[in-house]
Design a protein around this motif. Structure first.
Motif, PDB file in Angstrom:
ATOM      1  N   LEU A  87       0.804  -1.217   0.000  1.00 27.77           N
ATOM      2  CA  LEU A  87       0.000   0.000   0.000  1.00 27.77           C
ATOM      3  C   LEU A  87       0.838   1.269   0.000  1.00 27.77           C
ATOM      4  CD1 LEU A  87      -2.936  -0.959   2.374  1.00 27.77           C
ATOM      5  CD2 LEU A  87      -2.939  -0.791  -0.111  1.00 27.77           C
ATOM      6  N   TYR A  88       2.150   1.125   0.178  1.00 28.98           N
ATOM      7  CA  TYR A  88       3.037   2.291   0.157  1.00 28.98           C
ATOM      8  C   TYR A  88       2.994   3.004  -1.188  1.00 28.98           C
ATOM      9  CZ  TYR A  88       7.287   5.071   0.470  1.00 28.98           C
ATOM     10  OH  TYR A  88       8.178   6.101   0.458  1.00 28.98           O
ATOM     11  N   ILE A  89       2.668   2.280  -2.236  1.00 36.08           N
ATOM     12  CA  ILE A  89       2.614   2.877  -3.575  1.00 36.08           C
ATOM     13  C   ILE A  89       1.548   3.978  -3.632  1.00 36.08           C
ATOM     14  CG2 ILE A  89       0.975   1.285  -4.659  1.00 36.08           C
ATOM     15  CD1 ILE A  89       4.205   2.458  -6.272  1.00 36.08           C
ATOM     16  N   LEU A  90       0.493   3.847  -2.835  1.00 29.61           N
ATOM     17  CA  LEU A  90      -0.531   4.903  -2.799  1.00 29.61           C
ATOM     18  C   LEU A  90       0.039   6.202  -2.244  1.00 29.61           C
ATOM     19  CD1 LEU A  90      -3.630   2.889  -1.581  1.00 29.61           C
ATOM     20  CD2 LEU A  90      -3.119   3.689  -3.896  1.00 29.61           C
ATOM     21  N   HIS A  91       0.897   6.097  -1.250  1.00 33.74           N
ATOM     22  CA  HIS A  91       1.552   7.287  -0.707  1.00 33.74           C
ATOM     23  C   HIS A  91       2.464   7.924  -1.757  1.00 33.74           C
ATOM     24  CE1 HIS A  91       0.190   6.554   3.393  1.00 33.74           C
ATOM     25  NE2 HIS A  91       0.500   5.280   3.185  1.00 33.74           N
TER      26      HIS A  91
ATOM     27  N   ILE B 167      -4.586  18.280 -17.401  1.00 32.01           N
ATOM     28  CA  ILE B 167      -4.392  17.467 -16.204  1.00 32.01           C
ATOM     29  C   ILE B 167      -3.214  16.499 -16.344  1.00 32.01           C
ATOM     30  CG2 ILE B 167      -5.962  15.610 -16.838  1.00 32.01           C
ATOM     31  CD1 ILE B 167      -5.628  17.153 -13.358  1.00 32.01           C
ATOM     32  N   THR B 168      -2.748  16.264 -17.552  1.00 29.08           N
ATOM     33  CA  THR B 168      -1.634  15.330 -17.753  1.00 29.08           C
ATOM     34  C   THR B 168      -0.274  15.959 -17.470  1.00 29.08           C
ATOM     35  OG1 THR B 168      -1.493  15.863 -20.106  1.00 29.08           O
ATOM     36  CG2 THR B 168      -2.937  14.025 -19.470  1.00 29.08           C
ATOM     37  N   TRP B 169      -0.197  17.261 -17.300  1.00 28.31           N
ATOM     38  CA  TRP B 169       1.085  17.933 -17.090  1.00 28.31           C
ATOM     39  C   TRP B 169       1.877  17.398 -15.910  1.00 28.31           C
ATOM     40  CZ3 TRP B 169      -0.231  23.780 -18.015  1.00 28.31           C
ATOM     41  CH2 TRP B 169      -0.453  23.965 -19.388  1.00 28.31           C
ATOM     42  N   PRO B 170       1.275  17.165 -14.729  1.00 27.62           N
ATOM     43  CA  PRO B 170       2.083  16.636 -13.613  1.00 27.62           C
ATOM     44  C   PRO B 170       2.717  15.285 -13.937  1.00 27.62           C
ATOM     45  CG  PRO B 170       0.013  17.488 -12.797  1.00 27.62           C
ATOM     46  CD  PRO B 170      -0.081  17.503 -14.292  1.00 27.62           C
ATOM     47  N   PHE B 171       1.991  14.419 -14.623  1.00 31.63           N
ATOM     48  CA  PHE B 171       2.527  13.102 -14.960  1.00 31.63           C
ATOM     49  C   PHE B 171       3.620  13.202 -16.021  1.00 31.63           C
ATOM     50  CE2 PHE B 171      -1.862  12.560 -13.532  1.00 31.63           C
ATOM     51  CZ  PHE B 171      -1.646  11.760 -12.425  1.00 31.63           C
ATOM     52  N   ILE B 172       3.406  14.069 -17.000  1.00 34.70           N
ATOM     53  CA  ILE B 172       4.434  14.282 -18.026  1.00 34.70           C
ATOM     54  C   ILE B 172       5.687  14.858 -17.388  1.00 34.70           C
ATOM     55  CG2 ILE B 172       5.023  15.648 -20.065  1.00 34.70           C
ATOM     56  CD1 ILE B 172       2.066  15.344 -20.907  1.00 34.70           C
ATOM     57  N   LEU B 173       5.522  15.794 -16.461  1.00 35.51           N
ATOM     58  CA  LEU B 173       6.664  16.382 -15.759  1.00 35.51           C
ATOM     59  C   LEU B 173       7.429  15.316 -14.977  1.00 35.51           C
ATOM     60  CD1 LEU B 173       8.255  18.912 -14.844  1.00 35.51           C
ATOM     61  CD2 LEU B 173       6.584  19.152 -13.011  1.00 35.51           C
TER      62      LEU B 173
ATOM     63  N   VAL C  42       2.184   7.702  -5.097  1.00 38.13           N
ATOM     64  CA  VAL C  42       1.374   8.314  -6.146  1.00 38.13           C
ATOM     65  C   VAL C  42       0.769   9.627  -5.649  1.00 38.13           C
ATOM     66  CG1 VAL C  42      -0.707   8.019  -7.550  1.00 38.13           C
ATOM     67  CG2 VAL C  42       0.920   6.145  -7.329  1.00 38.13           C
ATOM     68  N   THR C  43       0.311   9.646  -4.415  1.00 37.89           N
ATOM     69  CA  THR C  43      -0.236  10.885  -3.847  1.00 37.89           C
ATOM     70  C   THR C  43       0.832  11.975  -3.805  1.00 37.89           C
ATOM     71  OG1 THR C  43      -1.748   9.587  -2.487  1.00 37.89           O
ATOM     72  CG2 THR C  43      -1.400  11.877  -1.853  1.00 37.89           C
ATOM     73  N   TRP C  44       2.042  11.620  -3.372  1.00 38.05           N
ATOM     74  CA  TRP C  44       3.128  12.595  -3.326  1.00 38.05           C
ATOM     75  C   TRP C  44       3.483  13.107  -4.718  1.00 38.05           C
ATOM     76  CZ3 TRP C  44       5.453  16.054  -0.685  1.00 38.05           C
ATOM     77  CH2 TRP C  44       6.678  16.542  -1.100  1.00 38.05           C
ATOM     78  N   ILE C  45       3.525  12.211  -5.687  1.00 35.41           N
ATOM     79  CA  ILE C  45       3.838  12.609  -7.060  1.00 35.41           C
ATOM     80  C   ILE C  45       2.791  13.582  -7.587  1.00 35.41           C
ATOM     81  CG2 ILE C  45       3.966  11.758  -9.447  1.00 35.41           C
ATOM     82  CD1 ILE C  45       5.202   9.171  -8.229  1.00 35.41           C
ATOM     83  N   VAL C  46       1.534  13.241  -7.400  1.00 30.34           N
ATOM     84  CA  VAL C  46       0.457  14.100  -7.917  1.00 30.34           C
ATOM     85  C   VAL C  46       0.486  15.462  -7.236  1.00 30.34           C
ATOM     86  CG1 VAL C  46      -2.047  14.367  -8.030  1.00 30.34           C
ATOM     87  CG2 VAL C  46      -1.007  12.192  -8.647  1.00 30.34           C
ATOM     88  N   LEU C  47       0.610  15.494  -5.921  1.00 30.58           N
ATOM     89  CA  LEU C  47       0.579  16.778  -5.210  1.00 30.58           C
ATOM     90  C   LEU C  47       1.808  17.636  -5.511  1.00 30.58           C
ATOM     91  CD1 LEU C  47      -0.853  15.712  -1.746  1.00 30.58           C
ATOM     92  CD2 LEU C  47      -2.022  16.907  -3.590  1.00 30.58           C
ATOM     93  N   SER C  48       2.988  17.031  -5.453  1.00 28.81           N
ATOM     94  CA  SER C  48       4.201  17.837  -5.654  1.00 28.81           C
ATOM     95  C   SER C  48       4.324  18.321  -7.095  1.00 28.81           C
ATOM     96  CB  SER C  48       5.437  17.044  -5.247  1.00 28.81           C
ATOM     97  OG  SER C  48       5.595  15.914  -6.079  1.00 28.81           O
ATOM     98  N   ARG C  49       4.011  17.475  -8.062  1.00 28.44           N
ATOM     99  CA  ARG C  49       4.129  17.898  -9.462  1.00 28.44           C
ATOM    100  C   ARG C  49       3.014  18.846  -9.862  1.00 28.44           C
ATOM    101  NH1 ARG C  49       7.675  15.517  -7.608  1.00 28.44           N
ATOM    102  NH2 ARG C  49       9.394  14.558  -8.686  1.00 28.44           N
ATOM    103  N   THR C  50       1.849  18.724  -9.230  1.00 31.58           N
ATOM    104  CA  THR C  50       0.780  19.698  -9.490  1.00 31.58           C
ATOM    105  C   THR C  50       1.199  21.065  -8.968  1.00 31.58           C
ATOM    106  OG1 THR C  50      -0.886  17.965  -9.360  1.00 31.58           O
ATOM    107  CG2 THR C  50      -1.656  20.233  -9.144  1.00 31.58           C
TER     108      THR C  50
END
Length: 126
Positions: free
Chosen positions: A17-21, A46-52, A23-31
């Motif tokens: 379940l650590y992967i959820l943490h 909305i794809t910009w954070p993932f592309i970054l 993914v949450t960190w990636i989405v929040l920090s890159r957003t």
């Protein structure tokens, strides 16, 4: 930049379940980083954070690869000189040695992270 994805993958063996943490960190920090882009964009996406994020991982991987393969770089500001094109036997040996060093370093990096998160036990001398 390569520590967090490596830790996320290694931690899956300990706590899936650590992967959820992660993914949450990636989405929040890159957003948060993309807020600067949203200011200048006409139509935010909305794809910009993932592309970054993936851009940062790819750039870090290329940098690690190029550290061990400096002879494959093109130096445009020095008359476009290059070396190590891989045709001569000596170039093949240099490229094989560079690849061996790269693989050894990556394995050492992963083992070090696995010991750090206690996935692998720390070797004892006694």
């Amino acid at each position: 930049m390569l520590v967090s994805p490596a830790l996320a993958i290694l931690t899956l063996f300990i706590e899936p379940l650590y992967i959820l943490h992660c993914v949450t960190w990636i989405v929040l920090s890159r957003t948060l980083l993309c807020l600067f882009l949203f200011r200048y964009a006409r139509a935010p996406d909305i794809t910009w954070p993932f592309i970054l994020y993936f851009n940062q991982i790819i750039n870090a991987s290329v940098k690690v690869y190029m550290i061990f393969h400096l002879s494959k770089q093109k130096w445009a500001n020095r008359g476009n000189q290059s070396a190590g094109d891989g045709t001569a036997t000596l170039d093949k040996i240099k490229n094989a040695t560079a690849m061996f060093q790269l693989i050894t370093s990556v394995i050492g990096f992963l083992i070090g992270l696995a010991v750090y998160i206690e996935l692998l036990p720390l070797p004892t001398l006694f």
